[in-house]
Design a protein around this motif. Structure first.
Motif, short mmCIF file in Angstrom:
data_model
loop_
_atom_site.label_atom_id
_atom_site.label_comp_id
_atom_site.label_asym_id
_atom_site.label_seq_id
_atom_site.Cartn_x
_atom_site.Cartn_y
_atom_site.Cartn_z
N LYS A 44 -0.05 -1.03 -2.62
CA LYS A 44 0.17 0.03 -1.63
C LYS A 44 1.36 0.93 -2.00
N LEU A 46 4.67 0.38 -1.95
CA LEU A 46 5.63 0.34 -0.85
C LEU A 46 6.94 -0.30 -1.30
N GLU A 96 1.64 9.84 3.38
CA GLU A 96 0.68 8.73 3.44
C GLU A 96 1.36 7.38 3.62
N GLU A 97 2.69 7.35 3.53
CA GLU A 97 3.39 6.07 3.62
C GLU A 97 3.14 5.35 4.95
N ARG A 99 0.52 5.27 6.85
CA ARG A 99 -0.81 4.66 6.81
C ARG A 99 -0.81 3.45 5.89
N ARG A 100 -0.18 3.55 4.73
CA ARG A 100 -0.18 2.44 3.77
C ARG A 100 0.59 1.24 4.32
N GLU A 103 -1.72 -0.46 6.77
CA GLU A 103 -2.77 -1.21 6.08
C GLU A 103 -2.22 -2.48 5.45
N ALA A 104 -1.04 -2.37 4.84
CA ALA A 104 -0.42 -3.56 4.22
C ALA A 104 -0.08 -4.61 5.28
#
Length: 308
Positions: A44, A46, A96-97, A99-100, A103-104
């Motif tokens: 991802k 991150l 987009e961070e 959203r990621r 999701e993570a």
């Protein structure tokens, strides 16, 4: 306190640290769960404060499938002398961070997510809206998720604090970090009174959201100075407190002046409880987000009791 007693107190807390004592040593964990977290974070793209801050609890937390996300990139605009996060001029925010991260968190099965960030003094809103967007993305992705935030001081701007609180975190954390006398040495670019004002403003804006703060010990502070800070935090109705040992991440940061014993941490924790903090975590390896997911149930019970 007499001048001689005060100087003795300071000497007691600034003696050479010596060898790393057993109570702050950590073994490296390389479990399947640990590797799974690392894989998710890498996929991802991150960042975590676990890695960037070289947290001694990273192995244990990752082995339990948890991590504390570091928002807005790996570069911080301030030069705190205790922190190993890289300093410099950050790039543009990654839209987009949020959203990621959501999701993570879902892949990791998290129900209590902790978000922190670098300082972004270069941004018009100090990054407050990015915090809010990430909180909202998490709530949209994970039913019933609880999001705790550990924010920078936003240069004291109340509108930034309002933006974060409007997104509905379950805890608003801003660490005071150290005592006023050491601020210029430990936290250049930050101000003790401003950090207190951030916590005070958060409580006034949304009294239903508990506030939290923490200190590192072992940087040369005295016990009386620590107790004075605890009183200041209770004066502004700070709810939760963490006390932990400062550990030098690398030779580029300030050296440890003293290793505080577990017994002393217990005594300070007990003292803090007498002042009215609702939850106190005090120990050598305690960090702001250490075992934060365990706070979820305590938070619910504590706040329910406060409302009844």
């Amino acid at each position: 306190m007499s001048k001689s007693r005060e100087m003795e107190n300071i000497r007691d807390l600034t003696q050479p640290a010596g060898r790393l004592p057993e109570w702050v040593r950590r073994s490296v964990l390389n479990t399947e769960e640990n590797r799974a977290v690392r894989t998710v974070l890498k996929e991802k793209q991150l960042y975590t404060i676990c890695e960037s801050g070289r947290c001694p609890n990273k192995g244990e937390c990752w082995a339990r499938g948890t991590a504390t996300f570091l928002l807005m990139g790996p570069l911080c605009t301030r030069t705190c002398k205790f922190c190993s996060v890289n300093k410099g001029m950050p790039g543009a925010l990654d839209p987009e961070e949020p959203r990621r991260i959501a999701e993570a968190s879902k892949e990791m099965g998290l129900r209590h997510v902790v978000l922190t960030s670098v300082n972004r003094d270069d941004l018009p809103d100090q990054g407050a809206n990015h915090f809010a967007q990430t909180i909202r993305a998490l709530k949209e992705t994970i039913v019933g998720v609880q999001v705790e935030v550990l924010t920078p001081d936003f240069q004291g701007r109340v509108d930034c604090i309002e933006t974060v609180l409007a997104a509905g975190p379950v805890v608003f954390n801003h660490n005071i970090e150290t005592v006023p006398r050491l601020y210029r040495k430990v936290r250049p670019g930050s101000k003790y009174d401003r950090s207190l004002a951030v916590l005070s403003a958060a409580k006034k804006i949304s009294s239903s959201i508990p506030t939290k703060s923490g200190l590192m010990l072992g940087l040369g502070e005295t016990i009386d100075e620590v107790k004075s800070v605890l009183h200041d935090l209770r004066t502004i109705d700070c709810d939760f407190l963490t006390l932990g040992q400062y550990l030098r991440p690398s030779r580029e940061q300030l050296p440890v002046q003293r290793y505080v014993t577990p017994e002393e941490f217990e005594e300070l924790g007990n003292y803090a409880s007498t002042l009215g903090f609702k939850i106190v975590h005090s120990g050598p390896l305690v960090r702001s987000s250490y075992h934060a997911e365990e706070l979820a149930d305590k938070i619910s019970v504590t706040m329910a009791n406060a409302r009844s």
